[in-house]
Write a protein that holds these residues in place. Structure first.
Motif, mmCIF file in Angstrom:
data_model
loop_
_atom_site.group_PDB
_atom_site.id
_atom_site.type_symbol
_atom_site.label_atom_id
_atom_site.label_comp_id
_atom_site.label_asym_id
_atom_site.label_seq_id
_atom_site.Cartn_x
_atom_site.Cartn_y
_atom_site.Cartn_z
ATOM 1 N N LEU A 10 0.825 -1.207 0.000
ATOM 2 C CA LEU A 10 0.000 0.000 0.000
ATOM 3 C C LEU A 10 0.860 1.258 0.000
ATOM 4 O O LEU A 10 0.498 2.269 -0.619
ATOM 5 C CB LEU A 10 -0.940 0.000 1.201
ATOM 6 C CG LEU A 10 -2.078 -1.034 1.137
ATOM 7 C CD1 LEU A 10 -2.840 -1.086 2.446
ATOM 8 C CD2 LEU A 10 -3.025 -0.723 -0.010
ATOM 9 N N ALA A 11 2.009 1.220 0.671
ATOM 10 C CA ALA A 11 2.906 2.376 0.648
ATOM 11 C C ALA A 11 3.417 2.622 -0.769
ATOM 12 O O ALA A 11 3.454 3.768 -1.244
ATOM 13 C CB ALA A 11 4.067 2.154 1.610
ATOM 14 N N ARG A 12 3.788 1.542 -1.477
ATOM 15 C CA ARG A 12 4.254 1.695 -2.858
ATOM 16 C C ARG A 12 3.124 2.185 -3.762
ATOM 17 O O ARG A 12 3.321 3.035 -4.629
ATOM 18 C CB ARG A 12 4.786 0.354 -3.387
ATOM 19 C CG ARG A 12 6.056 -0.132 -2.713
ATOM 20 C CD ARG A 12 6.688 -1.264 -3.515
ATOM 21 N NE ARG A 12 5.791 -2.401 -3.688
ATOM 22 C CZ ARG A 12 5.715 -3.430 -2.849
ATOM 23 N NH1 ARG A 12 6.459 -3.446 -1.758
ATOM 24 N NH2 ARG A 12 4.902 -4.435 -3.093
ATOM 25 N N ALA A 13 1.928 1.634 -3.542
ATOM 26 C CA ALA A 13 0.791 2.009 -4.386
ATOM 27 C C ALA A 13 0.453 3.488 -4.238
ATOM 28 O O ALA A 13 0.125 4.164 -5.227
ATOM 29 C CB ALA A 13 -0.423 1.153 -4.032
ATOM 30 N N ALA A 14 0.528 4.013 -3.015
ATOM 31 C CA ALA A 14 0.235 5.431 -2.797
ATOM 32 C C ALA A 14 1.236 6.308 -3.537
ATOM 33 O O ALA A 14 0.867 7.330 -4.148
ATOM 34 C CB ALA A 14 0.237 5.741 -1.306
ATOM 35 N N LEU A 15 2.503 5.914 -3.527
ATOM 36 C CA LEU A 15 3.522 6.690 -4.243
ATOM 37 C C LEU A 15 3.293 6.613 -5.756
ATOM 38 O O LEU A 15 3.452 7.615 -6.459
ATOM 39 C CB LEU A 15 4.912 6.169 -3.886
ATOM 40 C CG LEU A 15 5.376 6.422 -2.439
ATOM 41 C CD1 LEU A 15 6.717 5.752 -2.184
ATOM 42 C CD2 LEU A 15 5.461 7.918 -2.149
ATOM 43 N N GLY A 33 3.460 12.138 -10.627
ATOM 44 C CA GLY A 33 3.084 12.833 -11.857
ATOM 45 C C GLY A 33 1.770 13.577 -11.806
ATOM 46 O O GLY A 33 1.360 14.170 -12.806
ATOM 47 N N GLN A 34 1.073 13.575 -10.682
ATOM 48 C CA GLN A 34 -0.221 14.257 -10.605
ATOM 49 C C GLN A 34 0.009 15.741 -10.287
ATOM 50 O O GLN A 34 0.507 16.089 -9.218
ATOM 51 C CB GLN A 34 -1.099 13.622 -9.530
ATOM 52 C CG GLN A 34 -1.579 12.222 -9.892
ATOM 53 C CD GLN A 34 -2.979 11.956 -9.373
ATOM 54 O OE1 GLN A 34 -3.835 12.842 -9.352
ATOM 55 N NE2 GLN A 34 -3.227 10.735 -8.960
ATOM 56 N N THR A 35 -0.357 16.577 -11.226
ATOM 57 C CA THR A 35 -0.249 18.021 -11.050
ATOM 58 C C THR A 35 -1.566 18.670 -11.500
ATOM 59 O O THR A 35 -2.011 18.445 -12.618
ATOM 60 C CB THR A 35 0.914 18.590 -11.889
ATOM 61 O OG1 THR A 35 2.107 17.870 -11.569
ATOM 62 C CG2 THR A 35 1.117 20.057 -11.597
ATOM 63 N N PRO A 36 -2.210 19.450 -10.645
ATOM 64 C CA PRO A 36 -1.821 19.750 -9.263
ATOM 65 C C PRO A 36 -2.019 18.545 -8.344
ATOM 66 O O PRO A 36 -2.715 17.598 -8.697
ATOM 67 C CB PRO A 36 -2.767 20.889 -8.878
ATOM 68 C CG PRO A 36 -3.989 20.635 -9.710
ATOM 69 C CD PRO A 36 -3.484 20.109 -11.025
ATOM 70 N N ARG A 37 -1.410 18.621 -7.204
ATOM 71 C CA ARG A 37 -1.496 17.520 -6.218
ATOM 72 C C ARG A 37 -2.949 17.353 -5.779
ATOM 73 O O ARG A 37 -3.586 18.313 -5.347
ATOM 74 C CB ARG A 37 -0.610 17.859 -5.027
ATOM 75 C CG ARG A 37 -0.444 16.735 -4.003
ATOM 76 C CD ARG A 37 0.379 17.262 -2.846
ATOM 77 N NE ARG A 37 0.605 16.263 -1.825
ATOM 78 C CZ ARG A 37 1.651 15.458 -1.781
ATOM 79 N NH1 ARG A 37 2.584 15.562 -2.728
ATOM 80 N NH2 ARG A 37 1.807 14.575 -0.822
#
Length: 515
Positions: free
Chosen positions: A419-424, A429-433
């Motif tokens: 889940l930690a990897r999936a969140a990253l 690449g998402q802009t804006p956050r």
């Protein structure tokens, strides 16, 4: 709303209270009654534990919400609701972040909650927790009578008190003092880990922990890597009479053989090269408390004999010293090995094995725990939400299904890291956050549900021309072999996975030529 309508909604909640049920099921009818009486899309019952609100039951929210822990320092909206004695409705344009954004099971694509009410619950005039009501429609609560909600909140608090008394649940005293003290403390970055789970195997394990915790029996905790054996040890210690004394942990696999004895029993100056002074060992550090020997199966045979002596007499000698020290220590041991097999192979002392196994506990693997995977995922998602500075972090439906259909060879630890990897990955690449981040199956990077299993099943089919008896024998043989391989030859664990009695499984294995 008439009295008859109110009673009709509340009676099922009363009937559920006496049952031997987990909190989620015990209080679910109560929340359904609230939804029937008030126009909300979701409601939750949260209990105050120190500086944190823990969901006991939810309705209209995703299942992983039950695994989340809402620290008041991180959720000012919940803190605002809790600090006011009566019901509170927050304005639709309130800037305080909503902890349920993305968790309400409502219209697709609509993630943010727009109407929110809360009612603090008091038991014995002490703050017990919070009842929350949320809606996606910003005008959903326009017609709600606050006085009625206040009365309903009092009724819910009364039912909660009755339910907890019937269920025999323990509660911390003086909740109001805890809240004031907790809010004055510096918040920790992440929540304390707990042994979570509502599945039947976990409920059995919790009952076993309750049974043995109050004794001084040595407990042998077994289970696969990553199932949470250390959390079981922490739970035993926390519920024991030694809870105010230290819990000391020694990972027996992390030390060279020549240092294990010093770590356990201590040493005097000059006992070996590099021993420049006296040092007490883990047993002395744990005096009066509990010592957890993690990966106990890795202990060298020479050290096993000395450990057995300490367990039997309570006396030890520091390495290089003739003077004896007496200690009062409860020992818990954990291993992912089959110690009985290690005894047969001559790698573990039989007398120590029987001494450590005075009360054996087996932690079930994640694949046997059903929907617990979503509850655990909720806790890890909340940790990552705080770590990444997000307003919300949620699982899409396809991600939930992918998690439910995985075999989890790495168990809870594997789920945490995945889940930690999936969140990253989802955030990259998402802009804006984004304010609310949704994890889909593609972010989990797991094999499609059923794909690998289907290929495996097809490969397992007996060849054409095989008689029915031979085919059944062949399938049983393969299933037993695979279960034993997954559990490193542990017949008890394989029997649990296959839903068999261990003796019956071994007799069947002998008939099939596996023993």
């Amino acid at each position: 709303m008439t009295t008859k309508e109110v009673l009709g909604a509340v009676l099922p909640a009363l009937e559920a209270l006496p049952g031997d049920l987990p909190d989620e099921q015990r209080f679910a009818p109560l929340l359904e009654a609230v939804r029937a009486l008030l126009p909300c899309d979701a409601t939750a019952l949260l209990r105050l534990e120190g500086d944190t609100l823990r969901p006991l039951a939810v309705a209209g929210l995703t299942h992983d919400t039950l695994g989340r822990r809402f620290r008041l320092a991180d959720h000012p909206r919940l803190l605002t609701l809790l600090q006011r004695r009566g019901p509170t409705r927050l304005a639709a344009d309130c800037e305080l972040p909503d902890p349920y954004d993305g968790l309400v099971q409502g219209r697709p694509g609509q993630l943010e909650v727009h109407d929110c009410m809360g009612c603090p619950l008091y038991v014995a005039d002490q703050p017990w927790g919070l009842l929350t009501l949320d809606a996606l429609d910003p005008r959903a609560f326009d017609a709600v009578d606050v006085a009625f909600l206040d009365t309903l909140g009092r009724l819910v608090a009364a039912l909660v008190a009755v339910g907890e008394r019937i269920g025999g649940l323990t509660r911390q005293a003086q909740r109001e003092q805890q809240l004031a003290r907790a809010l004055a403390e510096e918040p920790a970055p992440l929540r304390h880990r707990e042994l979570a789970g509502h599945s039947a195997p976990m409920r059995r394990l919790q009952r076993e922990i309750d049974t043995v915790a109050g004794t001084d029996l040595t407990v042998l905790i077994t289970g696969e890597t990553g199932v949470g054996k250390e959390l079981v040890a922490q739970a035993i210690h926390a519920r024991s009479r030694r809870a105010r004394q230290p819990l000391i942990t020694l990972n027996c696999a992390a030390l060279p053989d020549n240092l294990v004895e010093s770590e356990l029993f201590g040493h005097v100056r000059g006992a070996f090269t590099g021993a420049v002074g006296e040092r007490c060992g883990k047993f002395e550090l744990a005096d009066g408390g509990t010592l957890l020997l993690d990966e106990v199966g890795e202990l060298p045979l020479g050290v096993q004999a000395k450990l057995l002596r300490v367990l039997q007499s309570g006396q030890l000698q520091r390495l290089g010293s003739d003077r004896e020290h007496r200690v009062d220590v409860r020992v818990l041991a954990a291993t992912n090995r089959d110690l009985a097999a290690e005894v047969r192979a001559g790698r573990f002392r039989a007398d120590l094995y029987h001494r450590l196994g005075a009360y054996p506990l087996t932690v079930p693997p994640l694949r046997e725990r059903g929907r617990d995977v979503l509850l655990l995922a909720g806790g890890f998602l909340e940790e990552n939400r705080v770590r990444l500075g997000l307003r919300g972090l949620r699982l899409a439906a396809d991600a939930q299904q992918a998690l439910l259909h995985q075999p989890w060879p790495g168990n809870v630890r594997e789920l945490e890291h995945l889940l930690a990897r999936a969140a990253l990955r989802a955030l990259a690449g998402q802009t804006p956050r984004p304010r609310i981040l949704t994890l889909h199956a593609e972010h989990l990077d797991l094999a499609p549900a059923g794909g690998a299993a289907a290929d495996h099943d097809a490969a397992a089919l007996p060849s054409a021309g095989t008689s029915l008896r031979q085919a059944v024998d062949e399938v049983q043989r393969r299933l037993i072999e695979q279960a034993l391989a997954r559990h490193a030859g542990n017949w008890a664990a394989a029997a649990r996975e296959l839903g068999q009695d261990r003796g019956n499984l071994q007799r069947l294995a002998r008939r099939l030529g596996l023993k």
